[in-house]
Design an enzyme around this catalytic site. Structure first.
Site, mmCIF file in Angstrom:
data_model
loop_
_atom_site.group_PDB
_atom_site.id
_atom_site.type_symbol
_atom_site.label_atom_id
_atom_site.label_comp_id
_atom_site.label_asym_id
_atom_site.label_seq_id
_atom_site.Cartn_x
_atom_site.Cartn_y
_atom_site.Cartn_z
ATOM 1 N N ARG A 1 -0.723 16.334 -9.634
ATOM 2 C CA ARG A 1 -1.855 15.412 -9.821
ATOM 3 C C ARG A 1 -3.047 16.031 -10.571
ATOM 4 O O ARG A 1 -3.598 15.391 -11.463
ATOM 5 C CB ARG A 1 -2.299 14.802 -8.489
ATOM 6 C CG ARG A 1 -1.174 13.997 -7.791
ATOM 7 C CD ARG A 1 -1.688 13.156 -6.640
ATOM 8 N NE ARG A 1 -2.551 12.112 -7.114
ATOM 9 C CZ ARG A 1 -3.857 12.136 -7.108
ATOM 10 N NH1 ARG A 1 -4.508 13.146 -6.579
ATOM 11 N NH2 ARG A 1 -4.547 11.154 -7.607
ATOM 12 N N PRO B 1 0.827 -1.211 0.000
ATOM 13 C CA PRO B 1 0.000 0.000 0.000
ATOM 14 C C PRO B 1 0.863 1.263 0.000
ATOM 15 O O PRO B 1 1.891 1.321 0.660
ATOM 16 C CB PRO B 1 -0.785 -0.116 1.310
ATOM 17 C CG PRO B 1 0.125 -0.880 2.217
ATOM 18 C CD PRO B 1 0.864 -1.866 1.332
ATOM 19 N N GLY B 2 0.438 2.253 -0.749
ATOM 20 C CA GLY B 2 1.134 3.542 -0.755
ATOM 21 C C GLY B 2 0.151 4.646 -0.419
ATOM 22 O O GLY B 2 0.136 5.201 0.674
ATOM 23 N N TYR C 1 -3.436 13.885 -13.854
ATOM 24 C CA TYR C 1 -4.486 12.852 -13.781
ATOM 25 C C TYR C 1 -5.892 13.447 -13.712
ATOM 26 O O TYR C 1 -6.831 12.739 -13.370
ATOM 27 C CB TYR C 1 -4.325 11.994 -12.520
ATOM 28 C CG TYR C 1 -2.964 11.407 -12.244
ATOM 29 C CD1 TYR C 1 -2.451 10.386 -13.042
ATOM 30 C CD2 TYR C 1 -2.224 11.814 -11.142
ATOM 31 C CE1 TYR C 1 -1.220 9.812 -12.740
ATOM 32 C CE2 TYR C 1 -1.003 11.245 -10.836
ATOM 33 C CZ TYR C 1 -0.505 10.249 -11.647
ATOM 34 O OH TYR C 1 0.703 9.678 -11.348
ATOM 35 N N CYS D 1 4.088 28.881 -16.196
ATOM 36 C CA CYS D 1 3.658 29.334 -17.505
ATOM 37 C C CYS D 1 3.142 28.173 -18.340
ATOM 38 O O CYS D 1 3.787 27.742 -19.306
ATOM 39 C CB CYS D 1 4.801 30.064 -18.194
ATOM 40 S SG CYS D 1 5.327 31.464 -17.201
HETATM 41 C C1 LIG Z 1 2.712 2.421 -7.141
HETATM 42 C C2 LIG Z 1 2.811 1.010 -6.727
HETATM 43 C C3 LIG Z 1 2.247 0.583 -5.522
HETATM 44 C C4 LIG Z 1 1.446 1.486 -4.619
HETATM 45 O O1 LIG Z 1 0.226 1.855 -5.176
HETATM 46 P P1 LIG Z 1 -0.821 2.677 -4.292
HETATM 47 O O2 LIG Z 1 -1.954 2.898 -5.218
HETATM 48 O O3 LIG Z 1 -0.169 3.930 -3.892
HETATM 49 O O4 LIG Z 1 -1.194 1.827 -3.135
HETATM 50 C C5 LIG Z 1 2.433 -0.732 -5.154
HETATM 51 N N1 LIG Z 1 3.136 -1.596 -5.921
HETATM 52 C C6 LIG Z 1 3.685 -1.216 -7.093
HETATM 53 C C7 LIG Z 1 4.446 -2.207 -7.889
HETATM 54 C C8 LIG Z 1 3.548 0.089 -7.539
HETATM 55 O O5 LIG Z 1 4.085 0.452 -8.702
#
Ligand SMILES: *Cc1c(COP(=O)(O)O)cnc(C)c1O
Length: 425
Positions: free
Chosen positions: A319, A274-275, A323, A350
């Site tokens: 972002r 998780p990130g 996106y 700019c």
């Molecule tokens: C970016 C990434 C994540 C994390 O994704 P989240 O959406 O931020 O949880 C995990 N594994 C891999 C391989 C990634 O490239």
């Protein structure tokens, strides 16, 4: 959830007034909440507490050393995608045996650094990479533990730029190719198959793409066990979405329940990466309003166009531009009254793509006001640049009543530090 709340009309980061941080550090500034980070990691990890699991925080979401240290202290490992992230993770004290290395373009140098450091495994994304990994392993005389990243061709139903598990995406290998790769590695003294990996995308707000991907992985896992492989890890990647506006992502407990259900007849250690769900809502970007301007309506139009021009731009938070992402924006000092304006919140860069919000309803805002851009803790500072020769913002970590500058604001000197002017020109 997060600990950025109003108290008597004033936005606090935990117990610290945001205004106080700005008075010391200036704007634009990223502010992270330690309590929010801790809570997010704990809730996520607890959801899996009854099965063998390893949480490898995705370093690319927010790679500040202080944050890596904080998460590492709570037991998190790391999912890295470069030698630079390996360097950061190790520097922050994350044990190598809790690090997995993902990414389609690892160089042999990066592989060597990671293998020498003794990471848990490489998530290999192509046959060429597997051959390169073997060469590196042989060179340094140490077998390389690996998973193949499978591309399960599952639609994560998210923004195309953060969808990674479809055949048209560059990531991973189809199951059949992966199967052949494992077979080729089977009796190789320098390749050590340890598991299977996938990561289908980011900001997922539904569970079904995860369970579908997991089912596909499980099938391959069982096929490989039947072939005599001794796999131990199943890595489902990251991707769980968060609330930016009105999304309704499943809570970690529900997500975990669905995965555990799918895994009940399999004995393995589940790895998660998780990130965003850890860092996203643990950070805000605070910016100051420089100017407010209105372009009069064109002939035939009723409304003109309002712009709130702020001192943070797409170089600080890309972002919205990249996106079409939505970020909630609120004044640091609450503005009372019913009156509102509709405006684009734009930066000084700019480029017409330089905006933080479009057609946003805001209370009447004046130059000098501070605005907080919420949900900026993940893919915020890490994606920032020096475009337009803008020094990158400072980063602050709040913990209860205290706050720490965890990255100083860059200076003009920093901008040119690595440049030289040849005598001859
Ligand atoms: C970016 C990434 C994540 C994390 O994704 P989240 O959406 O931020 O949880 C995990 N594994 C891999 C391989 C990634 O490239």
């Amino acid at each position: 959830m997060h600990y950025f709340e109003y108290h008597h009309g004033e936005l606090l980061a935990e117990k610290v007034p945001v205004k106080k941080i700005v008075e010391e550090v200036g704007t634009p500034v990223y502010i992270y909440s330690a309590a929010t980070l801790r809570r997010h990691l704990q809730v996520f990890s607890e959801a899996f507490s009854d099965i063998p699991h390893l949480i490898c925080y995705s370093v690319k979401a927010n790679s500040n050393l202080a944050i890596l240290k904080l998460l590492g202290k709570l037991g998190a490992g790391a999912d890295i995608v470069s030698g630079g992230e390996l360097y950061r993770a190790l520097k922050a004290g994350i044990p190598p045996e809790k690090i997995v290395f993902s990414g389609v373009g690892k160089t042999e140098r990066e592989m060597e650094e990671a293998l020498s450091a003794g990471i848990l495994m490489f998530n290999v994304e192509s046959l060429g990479e597997l051959e390169a990994l073997r060469r590196v392993a042989q060179k340094i005389g140490k077998p390389a533990p690996f998973s193949i990243r499978v591309n399960p061709n599952v639609d994560p139903k998210t923004h195309p730029y953060i969808s990674t598990g479809l055949k048209k995406n560059k990531f991973g290998l189809p199951e059949e190719v992966a199967f052949e790769a494992y077979r080729k590695a089977k009796d190789d003294p320098f390749l050590h198959p340890l598991g299977i990996d996938c990561h289908i995308g980011s900001q997922l707000t539904e569970i079904s793409p995860f369970t579908e991907a997991l089912r596909r992985l499980k099938e391959l896992y069982q096929r490989l066990l039947a072939e005599g492989f001794e796999l131990r890890y199943l890595d489902l990647g990251g991707g769980l979405g968060i609330v930016y506006g009105n999304e309704e992502p499943p809570p970690p407990a529900e997500y975990a329940e669905a995965l555990k259900q799918e895994l009940r007849d399999l004995s393995c250690t589940l790895i998660l990466e998780p990130g965003r769900v850890i860092a996203g809502n643990a950070g805000i970007l605070v910016t100051r309003v420089l100017y407010v301007k209105s372009n009069p309506p064109s002939p035939g139009e009723k409304e003109g166009k309002n712009f709130v021009i702020v001192d943070a731009g797409m170089n600080d938070l890309i972002r919205p531009a990249f996106y079409q992402a939505y970020h909630r924006i609120l004044p640091v000092r609450e503005i009372s009254g019913e009156e509102t304006i509709v405006a684009d919140v734009v930066g000084p860069i700019c480029e017409s793509g330089d905006f933080l919000a479009k057609e946003r309803t805001l209370p009447p805002i004046s130059p000098g006001d501070l605005l907080a851009v919420f949900s900026a803790g993940a893919y915020g500072f890490v994606m920032s640049s020096n475009y337009n020769s803008r020094p990158r913002a400072a980063e602050v970590l709040v913990d209860g009543e205290r706050f720490f500058v965890v990255r100083k604001r860059e200076t003009y000197e920093d901008l040119v530090r690595l440049e030289t002017i040849p005598e001859e020109v």
